[in-house]
Scaffold this motif. Structure first.
Motif, PDB file in Angstrom:
ATOM      1  N   ARG A  98       0.829  -1.199   0.000  1.00 53.16           N
ATOM      2  CA  ARG A  98       0.000   0.000   0.000  1.00 53.16           C
ATOM      3  C   ARG A  98       0.864   1.251   0.000  1.00 53.16           C
ATOM      4  N   TRP A  99       2.030   1.182   0.629  1.00 48.21           N
ATOM      5  CA  TRP A  99       2.928   2.340   0.647  1.00 48.21           C
ATOM      6  C   TRP A  99       3.583   2.520  -0.722  1.00 48.21           C
ATOM      7  N   GLY A 100       3.822   1.402  -1.413  1.00 55.85           N
ATOM      8  CA  GLY A 100       4.373   1.500  -2.760  1.00 55.85           C
ATOM      9  C   GLY A 100       3.400   2.161  -3.716  1.00 55.85           C
ATOM     10  N   PHE A 101       2.117   1.817  -3.602  1.00 59.44           N
ATOM     11  CA  PHE A 101       1.123   2.448  -4.459  1.00 59.44           C
ATOM     12  C   PHE A 101       0.984   3.930  -4.131  1.00 59.44           C
ATOM     13  N   ALA A 102       1.018   4.268  -2.829  1.00 64.59           N
ATOM     14  CA  ALA A 102       0.913   5.671  -2.435  1.00 64.59           C
ATOM     15  C   ALA A 102       2.093   6.478  -2.990  1.00 64.59           C
ATOM     16  N   TYR A 103       3.270   5.873  -3.019  1.00 62.70           N
ATOM     17  CA  TYR A 103       4.452   6.551  -3.562  1.00 62.70           C
ATOM     18  C   TYR A 103       4.302   6.789  -5.062  1.00 62.70           C
ATOM     19  N   LEU A 104       3.843   5.764  -5.782  1.00 60.64           N
ATOM     20  CA  LEU A 104       3.643   5.913  -7.228  1.00 60.64           C
ATOM     21  C   LEU A 104       2.558   6.949  -7.524  1.00 60.64           C
ATOM     22  N   LEU A 105       1.496   6.943  -6.723  1.00 57.48           N
ATOM     23  CA  LEU A 105       0.418   7.908  -6.915  1.00 57.48           C
ATOM     24  C   LEU A 105       0.925   9.332  -6.727  1.00 57.48           C
ATOM     25  N   LYS A 106       1.777   9.538  -5.739  1.00 53.40           N
ATOM     26  CA  LYS A 106       2.336  10.873  -5.493  1.00 53.40           C
ATOM     27  C   LYS A 106       3.155  11.340  -6.687  1.00 53.40           C
ATOM     28  N   GLN A 107       3.924  10.428  -7.280  1.00 55.28           N
ATOM     29  CA  GLN A 107       4.728  10.791  -8.445  1.00 55.28           C
ATOM     30  C   GLN A 107       3.846  11.181  -9.631  1.00 55.28           C
ATOM     31  N   HIS A 108       2.834  10.394  -9.898  1.00 55.12           N
ATOM     32  CA  HIS A 108       1.965  10.681 -11.042  1.00 55.12           C
ATOM     33  C   HIS A 108       1.125  11.938 -10.801  1.00 55.12           C
ATOM     34  N   ALA A 109       0.765  12.196  -9.558  1.00 56.18           N
ATOM     35  CA  ALA A 109       0.022  13.416  -9.246  1.00 56.18           C
ATOM     36  C   ALA A 109       0.881  14.651  -9.518  1.00 56.18           C
ATOM     37  N   ALA A 110       2.177  14.544  -9.247  1.00 49.10           N
ATOM     38  CA  ALA A 110       3.080  15.665  -9.526  1.00 49.10           C
ATOM     39  C   ALA A 110       3.185  15.916 -11.025  1.00 49.10           C
ATOM     40  N   VAL A 111       3.195  14.843 -11.816  1.00 52.88           N
ATOM     41  CA  VAL A 111       3.236  14.999 -13.274  1.00 52.88           C
ATOM     42  C   VAL A 111       1.932  15.613 -13.784  1.00 52.88           C
TER      43      VAL A 111
END
Length: 246
Positions: free
Chosen positions: A143-156
């Motif tokens: 779940r923390w891995g998905f949250a990290y990926l989501l944060k990256q894509h949200a920045a893009v």
């Protein structure tokens, strides 16, 4: 306070001699807190987020499928990362989700989500773990891995939609966004509750406060009282005062 009250409800039937004290404790009111509107993404912001992963890379195809699945099915992050190959029905493109309290629900997939999922399954490869979404090493994403990926894509995505830069895009915000999409499309809170897997409608009612469309429809049906008409007639003293200061 919730734990204390739960304990005293336990004592209520086991220590009759302390019943008076138990009732005084149970009568203590909970502290009032602010009830905020649920955060969710607007349609343009959501589209920018879903378009953020690069579909020409393996990770991009995986992340695109994860984001579409999270929004389409309104999945909790634990439900998304725990989704297994056996939970997918490829013939009907629906999924079986095991939510809180081991409650199961079956959900159809929107066509874009189904297409994104097919694209990921085609390149996922054979791995030992049964989870649908895995890392490059074949390990299930946390779940923390998905949250990290989501944060990256949200920045893009925030580069295309400036409003995203002011919002905290979390996995649960995607679930809220799904709920608002369904509510605005169906105007039926019961369908939202079934889609999200809520135990009671009380949990789902929070979305009605955040949806302005129902209020606008209510305004159109309301016949407001008439406004008394009149024309302001200034006194001569006021006109003289205004002319003297001009």
């Amino acid at each position: 306070m919730a734990a204390i009250k739960s304990f005293f409800r336990f004592l209520e039937y086991r220590q009759p001699a302390a019943l008076d004290q138990v009732r005084r404790v149970l009568a203590i009111p909970f502290k009032k807190t602010d009830t905020r509107l649920v955060p969710y993404l607007l349609r343009e912001e959501l589209q920018a987020l879903l378009d953020a992963p690069d579909p020409t890379t393996r990770d991009g195809i995986r992340d695109r499928a994860m984001l579409h699945m999270a929004v389409c099915a309104g999945l909790r992050v634990s439900e998304l990362t725990g989704l297994k190959i056996g939970d997918i029905d490829m013939s009907s493109m629906s999924i079986r989700v095991v939510g809180k309290g081991r409650r199961e629900r079956a959900l159809p997939l929107w066509k874009p989500a189904a297409t994104a999922l097919r694209a990921w399954l085609a390149i996922r490869g054979k791995v030992a773990t049964p989870e649908v979404f895995v890392s490059a090493r074949g390990e299930p994403l946390s779940r923390w891995g998905f949250a990290y990926l989501l944060k990256q894509h949200a920045a893009v995505a925030a580069r295309r939609q400036q409003g995203l830069a002011k919002k905290r895009v979390s996995p649960h915000v995607l679930r809220h966004t799904c709920a608002m999409i369904i509510l605005q499309a169906t105007q039926d809170i019961r369908k939202v509750s079934l889609w999200l897997g809520h135990a009671t409608l009380t949990t789902t009612e929070v979305y009605t406060r955040g949806d302005p469309t129902e209020k606008l429809e209510a305004m159109e049906e309301i016949v407001p009282p008439h406004l008394r008409r009149g024309t302001f007639q200034p006194t001569d003293k006021l006109i003289a005062l205004l002319k003297s200061t001009s």
